[in-house]
Design a protein around this motif. Structure first.
Motif, PDB file in Angstrom:
ATOM      1  N   MET A  59      69.882   4.510  65.155  1.00  0.00           N
ATOM      2  CA  MET A  59      71.382   3.987  65.369  1.00  0.00           C
ATOM      3  C   MET A  59      71.733   4.483  66.723  1.00  0.00           C
ATOM      4  SD  MET A  59      73.881   3.716  62.114  1.00  0.00           S
ATOM      5  CE  MET A  59      74.966   2.800  63.221  1.00  0.00           C
ATOM      6  N   LYS A  60      71.449   5.851  67.259  1.00  0.00           N
ATOM      7  CA  LYS A  60      71.710   6.522  68.342  1.00  0.00           C
ATOM      8  C   LYS A  60      71.282   5.627  69.674  1.00  0.00           C
ATOM      9  CE  LYS A  60      69.720  10.051  70.272  1.00  0.00           C
ATOM     10  NZ  LYS A  60      69.247  11.317  70.536  1.00  0.00           N
ATOM     11  N   SER A  62      70.225   2.328  69.504  1.00  0.00           N
ATOM     12  CA  SER A  62      70.747   1.078  69.526  1.00  0.00           C
ATOM     13  C   SER A  62      72.159   1.154  69.946  1.00  0.00           C
ATOM     14  CB  SER A  62      70.799   0.538  68.067  1.00  0.00           C
ATOM     15  OG  SER A  62      69.480   0.281  67.375  1.00  0.00           O
ATOM     16  N   LEU A  63      72.903   2.207  69.424  1.00  0.00           N
ATOM     17  CA  LEU A  63      74.368   2.121  69.905  1.00  0.00           C
ATOM     18  C   LEU A  63      74.277   2.417  71.210  1.00  0.00           C
ATOM     19  CD1 LEU A  63      75.977   3.636  66.839  1.00  0.00           C
ATOM     20  CD2 LEU A  63      76.385   1.316  67.708  1.00  0.00           C
ATOM     21  N   THR A  66      74.066  -0.159  73.626  1.00  0.00           N
ATOM     22  CA  THR A  66      74.921  -1.235  73.663  1.00  0.00           C
ATOM     23  C   THR A  66      76.076  -0.603  74.290  1.00  0.00           C
ATOM     24  OG1 THR A  66      74.346  -2.057  71.500  1.00  0.00           O
ATOM     25  CG2 THR A  66      76.551  -2.510  72.055  1.00  0.00           C
ATOM     26  N   ILE A  67      76.581   0.591  73.950  1.00  0.00           N
ATOM     27  CA  ILE A  67      77.790   1.184  74.747  1.00  0.00           C
ATOM     28  C   ILE A  67      77.383   1.827  75.935  1.00  0.00           C
ATOM     29  CG2 ILE A  67      79.266   2.987  74.396  1.00  0.00           C
ATOM     30  CD1 ILE A  67      79.015   2.917  71.452  1.00  0.00           C
ATOM     31  N   ALA A  76      78.180   6.993  70.476  1.00  0.00           N
ATOM     32  CA  ALA A  76      76.885   6.768  69.775  1.00  0.00           C
ATOM     33  C   ALA A  76      76.313   7.685  68.978  1.00  0.00           C
ATOM     34  CB  ALA A  76      76.090   5.848  70.685  1.00  0.00           C
TER      35      ALA A  76
END
Length: 266
Positions: A59-60, A62-63, A66-67, A76
């Motif tokens: 998740m870290k 992927s986010l 994006t961010i 993130a």
């Protein structure tokens, strides 16, 4: 920590400090008494942490892409840590219930299996998840603060993000201490929900079982006032600092070792 957070233990078992609590437990109940429940904790810790770090890393990345387009985003990190907590606590919450019941003063349970059977028989399966929402309410902010602080400390003392055991230990210890101190009130409420202390509940005319975070908050305030929310804060910080330092240093070692091995094979 469990003993010091107990709202109304036996009068002879009052503890003023971590050292005094440990000393009194060992002298009156035996050398191995402080280690009760360690086996159920070890049993749950493996799969819980495997899901925890796998979810966090995925998740870290992927986010952050994006961010902040691949950069290190504190937002993130916080979100990834919070989501990873959902999986971790689903495994560890029942283990924590059993551990704390076995650690209470005058605990009637002789073994982990006896505790599980008795709780299941007398209170039902739901007893193992009675504090789950409170656990999440505590652990989501704890892990958000924990991961953000860890990543921030790494930026300060290890900006190139190399494998550096000392930086991982220091960052992990500081992150654990900050997060532990900030979330102690929630931990006190969780302990009350897990242990269902009869003496404490009867003193405020609560019959049956206490459930719900708001009820726990009210009961803690009735019994101990504002200071009641910070019972055991010293023990909690002392426990979390080495715990998070060890967790991060071991995790970063295997991450480095496996990544290096994978690159060498290529």
């Amino acid at each position: 920590q469990t003993r010091m957070q107990s709202l109304q233990p036996d009068p002879k078992a009052q503890y003023r400090s971590v050292y005094e609590a440990l000393k009194k437990i060992v002298l009156t109940e035996g050398f191995w008494r402080p280690l009760r429940g360690i086996n159920v904790t070890m049993l749950g810790a493996g799969p819980a942490h495997a899901m925890y770090f796998a979810c966090y890393e995925k998740m870290k990345k992927s986010l952050s892409d994006t961010i902040q387009h691949g950069g290190n985003s504190h937002l993130a990190n916080g979100i990834a840590g919070s989501v990873a907590t959902l999986l971790h606590d689903a495994v560890m919450n029942p283990a924590e219930v059993v551990k704390q019941r076995m650690q209470m003063f005058n605990s009637p349970y002789k073994s982990v299996l006896a505790c599980v059977r008795t709780v299941q028989k007398t209170e039902g399966f739901g007893a193992f998840y009675r504090s789950y929402t409170t656990q999440l309410t505590m652990n989501v902010p704890f892990q958000a603060i924990h991961f953000i602080t860890y990543e921030f400390m790494q930026e300060q003392i290890n900006p190139h993000r190399d494998y550096n055991p000392r930086s991982h230990i220091v960052s992990g210890a500081i992150a654990g201490a900050v997060a532990a101190a900030a979330t102690t009130p929630l931990d006190v409420c969780k302990t009350l929900l897990n242990t269902q202390e009869n003496m404490a509940l009867s003193s405020v005319n609560i019959s049956g079982h206490l459930s719900g975070m708001m009820n726990a908050f009210k009961t803690v305030y009735q019994l101990g006032g504002i200071s009641g929310y910070f019972r055991g804060v010293q023990a909690r910080v002392i426990y979390q600092m080495p715990s998070t330092a060890i967790a991060w240093s071991v995790y970063e070692f295997f991450k480095y070792f496996l990544t290096k091995h994978k690159l060498e094979r290529r």
